[in-house]
Design a protein around this motif. Structure first.
Motif, mmCIF file in Angstrom:
data_model
loop_
_atom_site.group_PDB
_atom_site.id
_atom_site.type_symbol
_atom_site.label_atom_id
_atom_site.label_comp_id
_atom_site.label_asym_id
_atom_site.label_seq_id
_atom_site.Cartn_x
_atom_site.Cartn_y
_atom_site.Cartn_z
ATOM 1 N N LEU B 115 0.870 -1.339 0.018
ATOM 2 C CA LEU B 115 -0.095 -0.035 0.012
ATOM 3 C C LEU B 115 1.019 1.218 0.222
ATOM 4 O O LEU B 115 0.578 2.309 -0.669
ATOM 5 C CB LEU B 115 -0.798 -0.085 1.086
ATOM 6 N N ILE B 116 2.044 1.149 0.704
ATOM 7 C CA ILE B 116 2.849 2.280 0.889
ATOM 8 C C ILE B 116 3.542 2.822 -0.669
ATOM 9 O O ILE B 116 3.475 3.870 -1.028
ATOM 10 C CB ILE B 116 4.254 2.117 1.601
ATOM 11 N N ARG B 117 3.776 1.957 -1.462
ATOM 12 C CA ARG B 117 3.919 2.018 -2.932
ATOM 13 C C ARG B 117 3.007 2.823 -3.625
ATOM 14 O O ARG B 117 3.330 3.952 -4.342
ATOM 15 C CB ARG B 117 4.037 0.778 -3.749
ATOM 16 N N ILE B 118 1.682 2.732 -3.270
ATOM 17 C CA ILE B 118 0.741 3.459 -3.924
ATOM 18 C C ILE B 118 0.379 4.798 -3.431
ATOM 19 O O ILE B 118 0.436 5.908 -4.122
ATOM 20 C CB ILE B 118 -0.640 2.652 -4.152
ATOM 21 N N MET B 119 0.614 4.793 -2.017
ATOM 22 C CA MET B 119 0.618 6.337 -1.257
ATOM 23 C C MET B 119 1.556 6.941 -1.801
ATOM 24 O O MET B 119 1.607 8.366 -2.050
ATOM 25 C CB MET B 119 0.898 5.745 0.189
ATOM 26 N N PHE B 120 3.004 6.431 -2.070
ATOM 27 C CA PHE B 120 4.402 7.288 -2.473
ATOM 28 C C PHE B 120 4.117 7.738 -3.810
ATOM 29 O O PHE B 120 4.310 8.881 -4.313
ATOM 30 C CB PHE B 120 5.353 6.385 -2.113
ATOM 31 N N LEU B 121 3.601 6.843 -4.727
ATOM 32 C CA LEU B 121 3.288 7.186 -6.099
ATOM 33 C C LEU B 121 2.300 8.464 -6.317
ATOM 34 O O LEU B 121 2.454 9.278 -6.978
ATOM 35 C CB LEU B 121 2.893 5.954 -6.867
ATOM 36 N N GLU B 122 1.227 8.273 -5.277
ATOM 37 C CA GLU B 122 0.432 9.292 -5.410
ATOM 38 C C GLU B 122 0.927 10.618 -5.064
ATOM 39 O O GLU B 122 0.561 11.744 -5.577
ATOM 40 C CB GLU B 122 -0.847 8.994 -4.255
ATOM 41 N N GLN B 123 1.718 10.715 -4.070
ATOM 42 C CA GLN B 123 2.480 11.924 -3.420
ATOM 43 C C GLN B 123 3.559 12.386 -4.692
ATOM 44 O O GLN B 123 3.450 13.607 -4.742
ATOM 45 C CB GLN B 123 3.498 11.563 -2.483
ATOM 46 N N ILE B 124 4.137 11.331 -5.394
ATOM 47 C CA ILE B 124 5.062 11.825 -6.365
ATOM 48 C C ILE B 124 4.111 12.330 -7.492
ATOM 49 O O ILE B 124 4.607 13.662 -8.039
ATOM 50 C CB ILE B 124 5.744 10.871 -7.097
ATOM 51 N N TYR B 125 3.011 11.911 -7.888
ATOM 52 C CA TYR B 125 1.998 12.531 -8.930
ATOM 53 C C TYR B 125 1.834 13.847 -8.443
ATOM 54 O O TYR B 125 1.614 14.649 -9.305
ATOM 55 C CB TYR B 125 0.670 11.490 -8.983
ATOM 56 N N ARG B 126 1.075 14.121 -7.089
ATOM 57 C CA ARG B 126 1.096 15.311 -6.447
ATOM 58 C C ARG B 126 2.008 16.566 -6.626
ATOM 59 O O ARG B 126 1.833 17.534 -7.060
ATOM 60 C CB ARG B 126 0.574 15.310 -5.024
ATOM 61 N N ALA B 127 3.350 15.972 -6.641
ATOM 62 C CA ALA B 127 4.632 16.714 -6.504
ATOM 63 C C ALA B 127 4.452 17.536 -8.012
ATOM 64 O O ALA B 127 5.016 18.660 -8.136
ATOM 65 C CB ALA B 127 5.648 15.927 -6.502
ATOM 66 N N PHE B 128 4.284 16.881 -8.952
ATOM 67 C CA PHE B 128 4.199 17.119 -10.530
ATOM 68 C C PHE B 128 2.919 17.831 -10.778
ATOM 69 O O PHE B 128 3.012 18.828 -11.816
ATOM 70 C CB PHE B 128 4.572 15.992 -11.410
ATOM 71 N N ASN B 129 2.029 17.791 -10.235
ATOM 72 C CA ASN B 129 0.678 18.213 -10.824
ATOM 73 C C ASN B 129 0.407 19.496 -9.972
ATOM 74 O O ASN B 129 0.096 19.812 -8.800
ATOM 75 C CB ASN B 129 -0.416 17.267 -10.356
ATOM 76 N N PRO B 130 0.174 20.573 -10.817
ATOM 77 C CA PRO B 130 0.180 21.762 -10.237
ATOM 78 C C PRO B 130 -1.195 22.336 -9.557
ATOM 79 O O PRO B 130 -1.415 23.131 -8.701
ATOM 80 C CB PRO B 130 0.464 22.944 -11.311
ATOM 81 N N LYS B 131 -2.130 21.374 -9.818
ATOM 82 C CA LYS B 131 -3.381 21.576 -8.917
ATOM 83 C C LYS B 131 -3.187 20.919 -7.546
ATOM 84 O O LYS B 131 -3.968 21.544 -6.821
ATOM 85 C CB LYS B 131 -4.258 20.560 -9.791
ATOM 86 N N PHE B 132 -2.183 20.328 -7.415
ATOM 87 C CA PHE B 132 -2.102 19.546 -6.055
ATOM 88 C C PHE B 132 -0.993 19.850 -5.146
ATOM 89 O O PHE B 132 -1.019 19.539 -3.973
ATOM 90 C CB PHE B 132 -2.185 18.000 -6.189
ATOM 91 N N ASN B 133 0.225 20.263 -5.895
ATOM 92 C CA ASN B 133 1.293 20.426 -5.118
ATOM 93 C C ASN B 133 1.665 21.521 -4.061
ATOM 94 O O ASN B 133 2.793 21.702 -3.681
ATOM 95 C CB ASN B 133 2.672 20.224 -5.889
ATOM 96 N N LYS B 134 0.502 22.330 -3.885
ATOM 97 C CA LYS B 134 0.731 23.439 -3.157
ATOM 98 C C LYS B 134 -0.193 23.249 -1.679
ATOM 99 O O LYS B 134 -1.035 22.468 -1.650
ATOM 100 C CB LYS B 134 0.413 24.818 -3.594
#
Lengths: 134, 134
Positions: B115-134
């Motif tokens: 599950l950690i893998r998915i949580m971490f990938l979601e966080q990496i996705y957020r880091a790149f997505n300007p809608k989510f990274n702030k």
């Protein structure tokens, strides 16, 4: 009794399958229910969440108190007999009235509100499973 | 370049589907690769993880530095050009040599390593997505 009050259905279907899997495991130890709130607007959602509350309300919030698995286990087991209503907000967060409730946090990071449901169910499962709750 | 080094395949298939979904989204912004380590024993796993490291190694560990989504975004983007190897341990954790690396934490709670893998990938996705990274 544990209830998780959250807006909308769990999507995509992969997360719904995982949700059902964890619910099945947790039900071996305690009563647990997911209350999905169907709302027309943010205001309507807030009102319906407030109306749905029956037990001690706890909001899952990024700024809430951080627990380790062990601390969360103690917290959960100490409050279980009275019943707990955990509230997980939707993509637009929750209204001020709900923000006044006691807040606990799974992480300082913000996660997708559907993924949070699975993370939280996994933590509840751990709290009951003697292999994992220490 | 982001690489995630972790023992064994992502299971169950629902998590694998979510993993592939997030990888597909993240690949719009950066190179990312999952390095699955197949090992015969805990010692073998440790050696193979160490051998697989090519870039700056960062261990995901419950006791590591806690980041908010915004802080993690900065950390990730600042280190991206040099390449980063994130290591996620298996159910038995990692050996002492790997524990010496810089540690970051998604949560004070322990989660299932898949599950950690998915949580971490979601966080990496957020880091790149300007809608989510702030």
């Amino acid at each position: 009794m544990i209830r998780i009050i959250c807006p909308g259905k769990t999507e995509p279907k992969e997360l719904k399958i995982l949700q059902d899997y964890y619910l099945m495991l947790i039900k071996k130890w305690t009563k647990i229910e997911i209350i999905e709130i169907k709302a027309k607007s943010y205001k309507d959602e807030c009102e319906k969440i407030l109306k749905a509350i029956k037990y001690k309300p706890i909001l899952l919030d990024v700024e809430g108190e951080l627990f380790s698995t062990e601390e969360f286990t103690k917290f959960l087991l100490n409050n279980l007999n009275f019943g707990i209503d955990f509230i997980i907000g939707g993509p637009f967060g929750v209204c001020e009235e709900i923000k006044k409730f006691k807040k606990i946090s799974l992480s300082r990071m913000t996660f997708n509100h559907n993924l949070i449901r699975i993370m939280f169910l996994e933590q509840i499962y751990r709290a009951f499973n003697p292999k994992f709750n220490k």
